[in-house]
Design an enzyme around this catalytic site. Structure first.
Site, PDB file in Angstrom:
ATOM      1  N   GLU A  58       4.082  33.316  43.815  1.00  0.00           N
ATOM      2  CA  GLU A  58       4.864  34.539  44.033  1.00  0.00           C
ATOM      3  C   GLU A  58       4.379  35.220  45.305  1.00  0.00           C
ATOM      4  O   GLU A  58       3.173  35.351  45.539  1.00  0.00           O
ATOM      5  CB  GLU A  58       4.724  35.500  42.845  1.00  0.00           C
ATOM      6  CG  GLU A  58       5.487  36.814  43.095  1.00  0.00           C
ATOM      7  CD  GLU A  58       5.547  37.752  41.894  1.00  0.00           C
ATOM      8  OE1 GLU A  58       4.912  37.467  40.852  1.00  0.00           O
ATOM      9  OE2 GLU A  58       6.223  38.796  42.028  1.00  0.00           O
ATOM     10  N   ASN A 116      10.369  38.793  45.461  1.00  0.00           N
ATOM     11  CA  ASN A 116      10.897  39.920  44.688  1.00  0.00           C
ATOM     12  C   ASN A 116      12.103  40.522  45.395  1.00  0.00           C
ATOM     13  O   ASN A 116      12.035  40.867  46.573  1.00  0.00           O
ATOM     14  CB  ASN A 116       9.810  40.986  44.506  1.00  0.00           C
ATOM     15  CG  ASN A 116       8.721  40.504  43.574  1.00  0.00           C
ATOM     16  OD1 ASN A 116       8.907  40.414  42.361  1.00  0.00           O
ATOM     17  ND2 ASN A 116       7.570  40.151  44.156  1.00  0.00           N
ATOM     18  N   ASP A 178      12.367  39.604  36.022  1.00  0.00           N
ATOM     19  CA  ASP A 178      10.975  40.050  36.092  1.00  0.00           C
ATOM     20  C   ASP A 178      10.711  41.130  35.037  1.00  0.00           C
ATOM     21  O   ASP A 178      11.635  41.819  34.626  1.00  0.00           O
ATOM     22  CB  ASP A 178      10.754  40.641  37.489  1.00  0.00           C
ATOM     23  CG  ASP A 178       9.340  40.438  37.985  1.00  0.00           C
ATOM     24  OD1 ASP A 178       8.449  40.138  37.163  1.00  0.00           O
ATOM     25  OD2 ASP A 178       9.125  40.591  39.191  1.00  0.00           O
ATOM     26  N   GLU A 235       3.210  36.696  32.431  1.00  0.00           N
ATOM     27  CA  GLU A 235       2.507  37.416  33.504  1.00  0.00           C
ATOM     28  C   GLU A 235       1.207  38.017  32.973  1.00  0.00           C
ATOM     29  O   GLU A 235       1.082  38.274  31.777  1.00  0.00           O
ATOM     30  CB  GLU A 235       3.320  38.637  33.955  1.00  0.00           C
ATOM     31  CG  GLU A 235       4.604  38.390  34.643  1.00  0.00           C
ATOM     32  CD  GLU A 235       5.172  39.715  35.182  1.00  0.00           C
ATOM     33  OE1 GLU A 235       5.687  39.666  36.283  1.00  0.00           O
ATOM     34  OE2 GLU A 235       5.093  40.762  34.515  1.00  0.00           O
TER      35      GLU A 235
END
Ligand code: C2E
Ligand code: CA
Ligand code: CA
Ligand code: CA
Length: 277
Positions: A58, A116, A178, A235
């Protein structure tokens, strides 16, 4: 004495607040900073739970401040949004991230990057073409790019967003929800939107070993994700205990400090080699 102490404390706090205000990045600072390469990417690995394999990273934005050092997103993204610069930030990170991935792919490595994307970016119908042009320029297929989106509120223009997301998906980009569990990500949206991945928020991962409710949310998120055939990422995995818990819940991938903290591109391959060996 107590009153005096509280008075001194209050005074110190107000001085600190004034300094913060004076230090606050102006719209000019931010626009210049976006141009002047003040924004850096830290990469955090996403790994498969069963095989020891890094399958993605990420891209996390950092702001290199001339006097205050490296600032985390919480210190500057709200300002970026306030100043209307979020489109510029997203494109910058996508451009830099794909360029870096292009170098890794040419060196013979094969994994994805995740970027993102803010819901506010989904405001123009030609966004998929712009994203595609960036990936073509970097020599990276869109299938190697995951767009992570947080649903903190209902989309302003659901139909426009849906159209843009569908076009991105048709071009091959992967779409990821997310912070699942924290926003308005509902069953209805899961059914309608072309997502292929679900990231379970770390609140439900690091809470799960102690808190029954968090654990239930973790487990039902996994079940829901499996019904919709989504790739499931946990996460915020910080300990062996967290790892074992998400493994037994049936997640596919893990991201968190237990695996690795976000790092500079130069350190990633060495880390990957030592993790996978
Ligand atoms: P996020 O997308 O949920 O990213 C994960 C955040 O959790 C990152 O914080 C990461 O450093 C942190 N994290 C990862 N593993 C652990 C762990 O095991 N424990 C704990 N306590 N934290 C962990 P970071 O880098 O500070 O980013 C915060 C948020 O800022 C991101 O949350 C994302 O929403 C936003 N952000 C970061 N980069 C960008 C960007 O380029 N564009 C946009 N629009 N938002 C960004
Ligand atoms: Ca994210
Ligand atoms: Ca997240
Ligand atoms: Ca988050």
């Amino acid at each position: 004495a107590l009153v005096a102490a509280l008075g001194r404390l209050g005074n110190r706090q107000s001085i600190r607040r004034t300094q913060e205000y004076a230090d606050r990045l102006s719209a000019e600072d931010m626009r210049d900073g976006l141009l002047a390469d003040r924004v850096e990417i830290y990469f955090q690995p996403k790994v498969l739970l069963e095989q020891r394999q890094m399958v993605g990273v990420e891209c996390l934005a950092r702001w290199r401040h001339p006097t205050r050092g490296l600032l985390p997103p919480a210190a500057f993204i709200p300002l970026i949004e306030e100043y209307g610069l979020i489109d510029e930030l997203t494109l910058l990170i996508l451009r830099k991230g794909t360029a870096q991935l292009g170098r890794w792919l040419r060196d013979g490595y094969d994994f994805k990057i995740a970027v993102n994307v803010s819901m506010d970016n989904l405001n123009r119908l030609d966004l998929p073409e712009i994203f595609q042009a960036i990936s073509t320029e970097a020599g990276v297929p869109p299938t190697h790019i995951v767009l992570e989106m947080t649903e903190t509120r209902l989309m302003d223009n659901f139909l426009l967003s849906l159209e843009i997301l569908t076009r991105l998906r048709l071009k091959g980009f992967h779409l990821s929800i997310d912070d699942f569990g924290t926003g308005f990500s509902t069953m209805e949206n899961l059914k309608q939107l072309p997502f292929s991945e679900l990231k379970i928020d770390r609140a439900f991962v690091d809470g799960a070993s102690k808190d029954h409710a968090a654990r239930m949310i973790l487990e039902s998120s996994v079940r829901l994700g499996k019904i919709f055939n989504l790739n499931l990422v946990a996460e915020g995995v910080e300990t062996q205990e967290d790892w074992n818990l998400v493994a037994s819940s049936g997640c596919d991938q893990v991201q968190g400090y237990f695996v690795a903290k976000p790092m500079k591109a130069d350190d990633l391959i060495e880390w990957k080699n030592s993790w996978e060996k």
